[in-house]
Design a protein around this motif. Structure first.
Motif, PDB file in Angstrom:
ATOM      1  N   THR A  90     -54.781 107.454  27.885  1.00  0.00           N
ATOM      2  CA  THR A  90     -53.830 106.587  28.349  1.00  0.00           C
ATOM      3  C   THR A  90     -52.678 107.058  29.399  1.00  0.00           C
ATOM      4  O   THR A  90     -51.943 106.257  29.996  1.00  0.00           O
ATOM      5  CB  THR A  90     -52.778 106.250  27.086  1.00  0.00           C
ATOM      6  N   LYS A  91     -53.033 108.492  29.573  1.00  0.00           N
ATOM      7  CA  LYS A  91     -51.899 109.134  30.532  1.00  0.00           C
ATOM      8  C   LYS A  91     -52.832 109.994  31.296  1.00  0.00           C
ATOM      9  O   LYS A  91     -53.488 110.848  30.825  1.00  0.00           O
ATOM     10  CB  LYS A  91     -50.812 109.863  29.474  1.00  0.00           C
ATOM     11  N   LYS A  92     -52.419 110.275  32.591  1.00  0.00           N
ATOM     12  CA  LYS A  92     -52.908 111.248  33.575  1.00  0.00           C
ATOM     13  C   LYS A  92     -52.202 112.335  33.608  1.00  0.00           C
ATOM     14  O   LYS A  92     -50.804 111.937  33.996  1.00  0.00           O
ATOM     15  CB  LYS A  92     -53.391 110.697  34.702  1.00  0.00           C
ATOM     16  N   VAL A  93     -52.189 113.637  33.668  1.00  0.00           N
ATOM     17  CA  VAL A  93     -51.403 114.646  33.648  1.00  0.00           C
ATOM     18  C   VAL A  93     -51.596 115.261  35.182  1.00  0.00           C
ATOM     19  O   VAL A  93     -52.966 115.444  35.394  1.00  0.00           O
ATOM     20  CB  VAL A  93     -51.520 115.743  32.427  1.00  0.00           C
ATOM     21  N   ILE A  94     -50.637 115.700  35.917  1.00  0.00           N
ATOM     22  CA  ILE A  94     -51.010 116.056  36.991  1.00  0.00           C
ATOM     23  C   ILE A  94     -50.129 117.646  37.109  1.00  0.00           C
ATOM     24  O   ILE A  94     -49.077 117.795  37.004  1.00  0.00           O
ATOM     25  CB  ILE A  94     -50.217 115.385  38.292  1.00  0.00           C
ATOM     26  N   ILE A  95     -50.959 118.400  37.280  1.00  0.00           N
ATOM     27  CA  ILE A  95     -50.526 120.039  37.628  1.00  0.00           C
ATOM     28  C   ILE A  95     -50.304 120.324  38.919  1.00  0.00           C
ATOM     29  O   ILE A  95     -51.176 120.037  39.718  1.00  0.00           O
ATOM     30  CB  ILE A  95     -51.647 121.049  37.105  1.00  0.00           C
ATOM     31  N   VAL A  96     -49.054 120.930  39.155  1.00  0.00           N
ATOM     32  CA  VAL A  96     -48.678 121.325  40.731  1.00  0.00           C
ATOM     33  C   VAL A  96     -48.282 122.889  40.368  1.00  0.00           C
ATOM     34  O   VAL A  96     -47.635 123.129  39.482  1.00  0.00           O
ATOM     35  CB  VAL A  96     -47.286 120.662  40.720  1.00  0.00           C
ATOM     36  N   TRP A  97     -48.842 123.341  41.387  1.00  0.00           N
ATOM     37  CA  TRP A  97     -48.331 124.977  41.477  1.00  0.00           C
ATOM     38  C   TRP A  97     -47.937 125.239  42.642  1.00  0.00           C
ATOM     39  O   TRP A  97     -48.436 124.742  43.921  1.00  0.00           O
ATOM     40  CB  TRP A  97     -49.710 125.778  41.379  1.00  0.00           C
ATOM     41  N   LEU A  98     -46.922 125.813  42.934  1.00  0.00           N
ATOM     42  CA  LEU A  98     -46.300 126.362  44.293  1.00  0.00           C
ATOM     43  C   LEU A  98     -46.616 127.759  44.609  1.00  0.00           C
ATOM     44  O   LEU A  98     -46.241 128.431  43.419  1.00  0.00           O
ATOM     45  CB  LEU A  98     -44.828 126.169  44.094  1.00  0.00           C
ATOM     46  N   ILE A  99     -47.254 128.075  45.316  1.00  0.00           N
ATOM     47  CA  ILE A  99     -47.861 129.509  45.413  1.00  0.00           C
ATOM     48  C   ILE A  99     -47.278 130.312  46.503  1.00  0.00           C
ATOM     49  O   ILE A  99     -47.312 129.729  47.844  1.00  0.00           O
ATOM     50  CB  ILE A  99     -49.236 129.379  45.587  1.00  0.00           C
ATOM     51  N   GLN A 100     -46.835 131.309  46.370  1.00  0.00           N
ATOM     52  CA  GLN A 100     -46.509 132.302  47.500  1.00  0.00           C
ATOM     53  C   GLN A 100     -47.419 133.325  47.768  1.00  0.00           C
ATOM     54  O   GLN A 100     -47.674 134.096  46.662  1.00  0.00           O
ATOM     55  CB  GLN A 100     -44.898 133.090  47.023  1.00  0.00           C
ATOM     56  N   LEU A 133     -38.661 130.542  45.082  1.00  0.00           N
ATOM     57  CA  LEU A 133     -39.800 130.092  44.679  1.00  0.00           C
ATOM     58  C   LEU A 133     -39.660 129.446  43.147  1.00  0.00           C
ATOM     59  O   LEU A 133     -40.027 128.256  42.837  1.00  0.00           O
ATOM     60  CB  LEU A 133     -40.995 130.864  44.398  1.00  0.00           C
ATOM     61  N   GLN A 134     -39.347 130.199  42.053  1.00  0.00           N
ATOM     62  CA  GLN A 134     -38.806 129.704  40.612  1.00  0.00           C
ATOM     63  C   GLN A 134     -37.838 128.549  40.785  1.00  0.00           C
ATOM     64  O   GLN A 134     -38.133 127.419  39.993  1.00  0.00           O
ATOM     65  CB  GLN A 134     -38.557 130.630  40.027  1.00  0.00           C
ATOM     66  N   ASP A 135     -36.909 128.588  41.632  1.00  0.00           N
ATOM     67  CA  ASP A 135     -35.907 127.356  41.613  1.00  0.00           C
ATOM     68  C   ASP A 135     -36.632 126.129  42.197  1.00  0.00           C
ATOM     69  O   ASP A 135     -36.121 125.038  41.396  1.00  0.00           O
ATOM     70  CB  ASP A 135     -34.715 127.823  42.664  1.00  0.00           C
ATOM     71  N   ASN A 183     -40.655 120.498  38.747  1.00  0.00           N
ATOM     72  CA  ASN A 183     -41.570 120.655  37.356  1.00  0.00           C
ATOM     73  C   ASN A 183     -42.809 121.069  37.671  1.00  0.00           C
ATOM     74  O   ASN A 183     -43.914 120.315  37.354  1.00  0.00           O
ATOM     75  CB  ASN A 183     -41.625 119.113  36.717  1.00  0.00           C
ATOM     76  N   ALA A 184     -42.842 121.961  38.542  1.00  0.00           N
ATOM     77  CA  ALA A 184     -44.311 122.777  39.005  1.00  0.00           C
ATOM     78  C   ALA A 184     -44.005 124.237  38.220  1.00  0.00           C
ATOM     79  O   ALA A 184     -43.146 124.576  37.683  1.00  0.00           O
ATOM     80  CB  ALA A 184     -44.274 122.792  40.338  1.00  0.00           C
ATOM     81  N   ARG A 185     -45.278 124.802  38.513  1.00  0.00           N
ATOM     82  CA  ARG A 185     -45.387 126.349  38.089  1.00  0.00           C
ATOM     83  C   ARG A 185     -45.409 127.059  39.445  1.00  0.00           C
ATOM     84  O   ARG A 185     -45.998 126.871  40.533  1.00  0.00           O
ATOM     85  CB  ARG A 185     -46.720 126.399  37.480  1.00  0.00           C
ATOM     86  N   SER A 186     -44.420 128.098  39.472  1.00  0.00           N
ATOM     87  CA  SER A 186     -44.590 129.025  40.456  1.00  0.00           C
ATOM     88  C   SER A 186     -45.627 130.095  40.085  1.00  0.00           C
ATOM     89  O   SER A 186     -45.917 130.607  38.948  1.00  0.00           O
ATOM     90  CB  SER A 186     -43.159 129.787  40.483  1.00  0.00           C
ATOM     91  N   VAL A 187     -46.344 130.587  41.161  1.00  0.00           N
ATOM     92  CA  VAL A 187     -47.613 131.315  41.431  1.00  0.00           C
ATOM     93  C   VAL A 187     -47.218 132.308  42.437  1.00  0.00           C
ATOM     94  O   VAL A 187     -46.786 132.187  43.374  1.00  0.00           O
ATOM     95  CB  VAL A 187     -48.693 130.733  41.350  1.00  0.00           C
TER      96      VAL A 187
END
Length: 122
Positions: free
Chosen positions: A50-60, A75-77, A83-87
């Motif tokens: 019922t729900k699609k999940v989108i994963i977002v990574w911001l990468i340095q 990057l973390q801020d 609502n992404a993950r810092s990498v």
């Protein structure tokens, strides 16, 4: 002799290629001087379908694993804001061509060494 920009861009493309091999859609943010060099997206359907999940990574990306405190915080801020993950991604050993490590903000590490090119068939 290659410039620092060329070395950095080549490394970014290696990380991009690796993540694309894991079925991520990856965008390179070239020359923008933003906190993220790459933006990686992946989607999956939850078990309930019922729900699609989108994963977002911001990468340095950079060759050295020593990122400045300010760069990491910036990057973390940004990751928190969207609502992404810092990498953080860096070359594990610049002398070992092609090897890289990707370190996540929670300290998980993926080591990656691309396969050597195949010999040409005669």
């Amino acid at each position: 002799m290659s410039t620092a920009y060329q070395k950095g861009a080549t490394f970014e493309y290696k990380v991009k290629s690796y993540l694309e091999g894991l079925d991520y859609t990856v965008f390179r943010v070239a020359g923008s001087h933003s906190p993220a060099d790459l933006i990686a997206l992946a989607g999956y359907q939850e078990q309930s379908y019922t729900k699609k999940v989108i994963i977002v990574w911001l990468i340095q990306c950079q060759h050295s694993k020593y990122f400045s405190k300010d760069k990491k915080q910036e990057l973390q801020d940004l990751a928190n804001k969207v609502n992404a993950r810092s990498v953080l991604a860096w070359a594990e050993d610049a002398r070992k061509r092609g090897n890289l490590s990707v370190r996540f903000s929670d300290d998980a590490i993926i080591n990656y060494a691309p396969k050597p090119p195949r010999a040409k068939e005669k």
